[in-house]
Write an enzyme that holds these catalytic residues in place. Structure first.
Site, PDB file in Angstrom:
ATOM      1  N   LYS A 174       0.856  -1.189   0.000  1.00 32.56           N
ATOM      2  CA  LYS A 174       0.000   0.000   0.000  1.00 32.56           C
ATOM      3  C   LYS A 174       0.887   1.232   0.000  1.00 32.56           C
ATOM      4  O   LYS A 174       2.037   1.194   0.431  1.00 32.56           O
ATOM      5  CB  LYS A 174      -0.965   0.016   1.193  1.00 32.56           C
TER       6      LYS A 174
ATOM      7  N   THR B  20       2.014   6.161   4.122  1.00 34.94           N
ATOM      8  CA  THR B  20       3.143   5.276   4.273  1.00 34.94           C
ATOM      9  C   THR B  20       3.157   4.157   3.237  1.00 34.94           C
ATOM     10  O   THR B  20       2.113   3.622   2.893  1.00 34.94           O
ATOM     11  CB  THR B  20       3.014   4.653   5.662  1.00 34.94           C
TER      12      THR B  20
ATOM     13  N   ASN C 139      -3.653  17.504  -1.632  1.00 33.16           N
ATOM     14  CA  ASN C 139      -2.826  17.879  -0.490  1.00 33.16           C
ATOM     15  C   ASN C 139      -3.033  19.281   0.057  1.00 33.16           C
ATOM     16  O   ASN C 139      -2.602  19.578   1.167  1.00 33.16           O
ATOM     17  CB  ASN C 139      -1.352  17.694  -0.844  1.00 33.16           C
TER      18      ASN C 139
END
Lengths: 408, 408
Positions: B182, B193, B403
């Protein structure tokens, strides 16, 4: 300079003449545009010069020749070409710079090594020698111009003309320091190189001027970033004509040396901030103060890791006090850090201390701070006495629009 | 995984079971969502483990404990929490991980050091121990699940489930290698992550498995970048159950070791590419091949400097063959380079050779190449034999939207 001025733009300051410096501009028509694009600065005999140049391993011929000539410490002329960077153009690019040096040296009756050239704009196209030659002829015959005209003429993708000014007293004599700069990031197909020039009538020994410029550069131009990308042509030059008539400065033991150094640092810092304020797509000016690092160098590298992080820059664009992204950027800097001693704050308010979010953290004043144009991020590593302050701008849709929504 | 799948998404492959591995998922409800978010993999006794972890100086407790336990080389269980990264949570975060290790070790009757934990998601909030405890209880009682369910459960901001598969022959025995991963960049307030896991039924000595994983990592996971930002939790683990019954591999002298190493490298490379293909806002997959550098390491650093350059990434987004930006990124990498030996190409066609644009450069096929989804950039430094290939995606409005257009 046809785009909307940056929302962070500053008005051009009123700046005094500097004795021994004559500025002229001309239309070399390096691009198909209706504006002056060649700047010629002429200096009195005996003018000292110092310079700092890009660290790029692929620097332009202008930078290579500038590096070679700066060691002589003397200058009679500066030529700045806007619209063509002459970068990545091989021997033909080098010949074009050498031709300019020869032409100007012939006209002024000085050594070729006393002529400095900078170019900024499209890359991969050798600077056309005929246009440069005609432009210099026109400039030599032109009426002297103002700082603002020169500052506008060296600009490419800049949205406003940039200048800064300071003065100092050296042994009872007042000296002036005037700076102009261009740069706003980089834009296709132009490389929006940072070119900065500082002019003073102080008398300063070239070696000492170089030492002062190096040290000012370290905490100003070397502490700003727009997108982490480095032009192949970045250059800052300082010129000292000596016309103020002070006893020449040769070291920090000389009276007035500290005052001159402080004024030079001040001009450099303000010029550096203006470049960030014209960062492509910038909506916010960000100051990042790092303390408690193992050394000042380490603090600067951590600061630049934060300043170059797309995630931190987009968080600020989104007015989001995302201290986790700051932690991430500290962690990836490759510098000593201890997660459990790290503190992060915004606008003077700590959000996390010693590796943990503060229990009584009040986000309201932080949110209010982030809505402003001038943002402050504090980082304390809790390890030592190293500190540094760096400056950047936020990363917005404007940056993508300028750099991607374009076809060459 | 509620967003639109990335335009670069790959369908989840059909992957075989791996003897000695049992997967289960449960709803720990780390966030207020209606999906499984806790994954438990159980391994047969004697399973070997190897791992590589983030270089971040501010790594999470999961990473710290993983680094400490990996030296024992044995594993019985893996727990992956999605929705809360437990990063930057101090001693309370560490206690939460230790509680999970104790609970699972107690249930399976193994040592605590044989339980590995990863967490991904919001930072600064200690992983809630009650939710973790109930989630693990539910997982222990659950029906085993498929690779695809596990791959979907470890995901956070991923837009598609990611898996890759290979097999190899070791001394006449067929072994399977199955990987899930992932990661898609990082997204506020979650840190997206990269967590990757490779499962094999081969028998491999832990020290040799670690050596193979290190070497595969160097040219795969360490050669991808989405935004140059590094999570505090990045982890890749490889598990070898030994159930295939081959003679355990202990070195490259063993028959089948080369085949196994090649299969592991293949799975790692494909998993790494899948992460890039899910890069935030990605519209194009970019392969950057660097040759002629002074060393392979130097080539990799130059490749990553190009891959992390916002100006290169926006140029590709804009389908602009802007080799000047590639030159700039080579120049700023801090590695040996010679402007006049540098060559740059797109889609297999040189645009510039030996520091100069090609006179007969035909931009039409390059422009056609750049309109595609899979972009290739070639760089030849002309200095030595060092080479490396790195992968990234373009930088688009989508990245900014994800973002910045967000408030926490």
């Amino acid at each position: 300079m046809t785009s909307q001025p940056s929302p962070l733009a500053s008005p051009f300051p009123d700046m005094p003449a500097v004795a021994g410096v004559t500025l002229r501009v001309a239309r070399a028509r390096y691009k198909d545009w209706d504006r002056a694009d060649l700047t010629l600065a002429e200096f009195a005999e005996g003018t000292a010069v110092a310079g700092v140049f890009t660290n790029s391993a692929c620097a332009s011929s202008e930078v290579e020749l500038g590096r070679a000539n700066i060691v002589h410490g003397r200058v009679r002329a500066l030529v700045v070409n806007a619209g063509n960077s002459n970068a990545f153009t091989g021997y033909r690019g080098r010949e074009a710079v050498e031709a300019i040096m020869a032409q100007v040296a012939g006209s002024l009756g000085c050594a070729r090594e006393e002529v400095f050239v900078s170019s900024t704009g499209v890359i991969g196209v050798p600077l056309p020698q005929d246009k440069a030659r005609a432009g210099i002829e026109a400039a030599l015959a032109a009426t002297p111009c103002s700082w603002e005209e020169a500052a506008a003429t060296i600009g490419t993708t800049d949205t406003f003309a940039k200048g800064a000014y300071a003065s100092a007293m050296i042994g009872g004599k007042r000296v002036e320091l005037v700076g102009i700069i261009k740069g706003s990031g980089m834009i296709a197909p132009d490389m929006a190189t940072m070119l900065g020039y500082i002019f003073t009538d102080a008398a300063v020994d070239p070696a000492f001027l170089q030492r002062l410029l190096n040290s000012s550069n370290e905490t100003t131009f070397s502490c700003i970033t727009v997108d982490g990308d480095t032009s192949t042509s970045d250059t800052v030059l300082a010129f000292a004509t000596g016309k103020a008539g002070n006893v020449p400065l040769t070291s920090f033991d000389d009276a007035g040396a500290d005052a001159f150094a402080a004024a030079l640092l001040d001009v450099c810092r303000r010029l550096a901030h203006l470049v960030v304020r014209d960062g492509e797509g910038a909506q916010k000016f960000i100051e990042i103060a790092v303390a408690g690092a193992q050394s000042d160098d380490s603090a600067r590298r951590i600061g630049l890791s934060i300043a170059n992080s797309p995630l931190v820059k987009t968080a600020i664009a989104g007015e989001d006090a995302n201290w986790g992204r700051v932690v991430m950027a500290v962690g990836k800097a490759g510098e000593p850090a201890d997660r459990d001693r790290l503190s992060i704050g915004f606008g003077g308010i700590w959000a996390a201390r010693d590796g943990q979010p503060l229990a009584d953290y009040d986000e309201a004043p932080v949110a209010a701070h982030l809505k402003g144009q001038d943002i402050r991020i504090d980082v304390d590593l809790g390890l030592g006495d190293g500190r540094a302050t760096v400056w950047t701008c936020d990363l917005t849709h404007g940056y993508i629009a300028i750099n991607a929504d374009y076809r060459s």
